[in-house]
Enzyme design. Structure first.
Site, short mmCIF file in Angstrom:
data_model
loop_
_atom_site.label_atom_id
_atom_site.label_comp_id
_atom_site.label_asym_id
_atom_site.label_seq_id
_atom_site.Cartn_x
_atom_site.Cartn_y
_atom_site.Cartn_z
NE ARG A 1 -4.47 -4.50 -1.86
CZ ARG A 1 -3.56 -3.68 -2.39
NH1 ARG A 1 -3.33 -2.50 -1.87
NH2 ARG A 1 -2.88 -4.05 -3.47
CB CYS B 1 -0.92 0.00 1.21
SG CYS B 1 -2.17 -1.30 1.19
#
Length: 237
Positions: free
Chosen positions: A154, A70
């Site tokens: 996600r 991330c």
């Protein structure tokens, strides 16, 4: 007896709440309005979509702060901020950690990012939104109750100026998102909308587009016609 009745009432309430939560956590479909929300962020209180006027919006969600995949994605997104701004796109990052961690994560990433082409420090201008209660994640159908509740957060949602969802993508936590592909998708959607065309496989900005079908035979006389319905044209021709 009273304890049994009380326990039964509590069990029913929890079951009812869980059933409602499951309903409300449905992934919104393409063409539906993006769910509205109010949340705190590194840029202050966010009222979505009201704060973003007639912009396109991209919501990019994350299961936690300070994770390597991330972090690499947000650094790339920070380096592309101006490119998305030029496309009239507002970027929003949702993470299930608390705002205090977002503040620290943002500073850590800015310390890692190289200077821009003008040798100026790159600052993350898009908001990192506190979704520690997972309310936004539930609204957008990103919580899978059968696995770790956060690992499915996600998603990438591309939302048009009318606040309708135009593209949805989910990535596993092991695989970094391709921000160039996110940008290409936005350009393709804007091109299709602005010129009433379609974009073929592997299309890149500036490439040939497909014409909507059907139209009159005369309309296609100056275009490459493949199999009667694969109708290619230069953009704007």
């Amino acid at each position: 007896m009273k304890k049994i009745i009380l326990f039964s009432v509590m069990l029913f309430a929890v079951a009812h709440l869980w059933s409602q939560t499951k309903v409300n956590s449905r992934i919104p479909l393409l063409g539906e309005y993006a769910p509205e929300f109010t949340a705190e962020s590194t840029n202050g209180t966010i009222e979505f979509p009201a704060d973003f006027g007639t912009k396109w919006k991209i919501i990019c969600s994350h299961p936690a702060d300070f994770t390597p995949v991330c972090t690499s994605e947000l650094i790339e997104l920070a380096l592309m901020q101006q490119e998305f701004k030029d496309l009239n796109v507002a970027l929003l990052v949702v993470s299930t950690d608390v705002l205090e961690r977002h503040v620290g994560w943002k500073k850590a990433m800015e310390d890692m990012i190289a200077n821009d082409k003008n040798n100026e420090p790159v600052k993350i201008k898009f908001p990192l939104i506190d979704d520690s209660k997972m309310a936004i994640s539930w609204q957008y159908g990103m919580v899978n109750p059968t696995v770790d509740s956060r690992q499915a957060v996600r998603g990438v949602f591309i939302i048009d100026p009318q606040n309708r969802i135009r593209s949805i993508s989910f990535y596993p936590k092991e695989v970094g998102r391709n921000m160039d592909e996110v940008k290409r998708t936005v350009i393709a959607l804007q091109t299709a909308q602005n010129y009433t065309v379609l974009t073929p496989v592997n299309w890149q900005p500036g490439g040939d587009v497909l014409l909507p079908y059907p139209k009159s035979v005369d309309y296609y006389s100056n275009h490459k016609n493949i199999a009667g319905y694969m109708l290619y044209s230069k953009l704007g021709k």
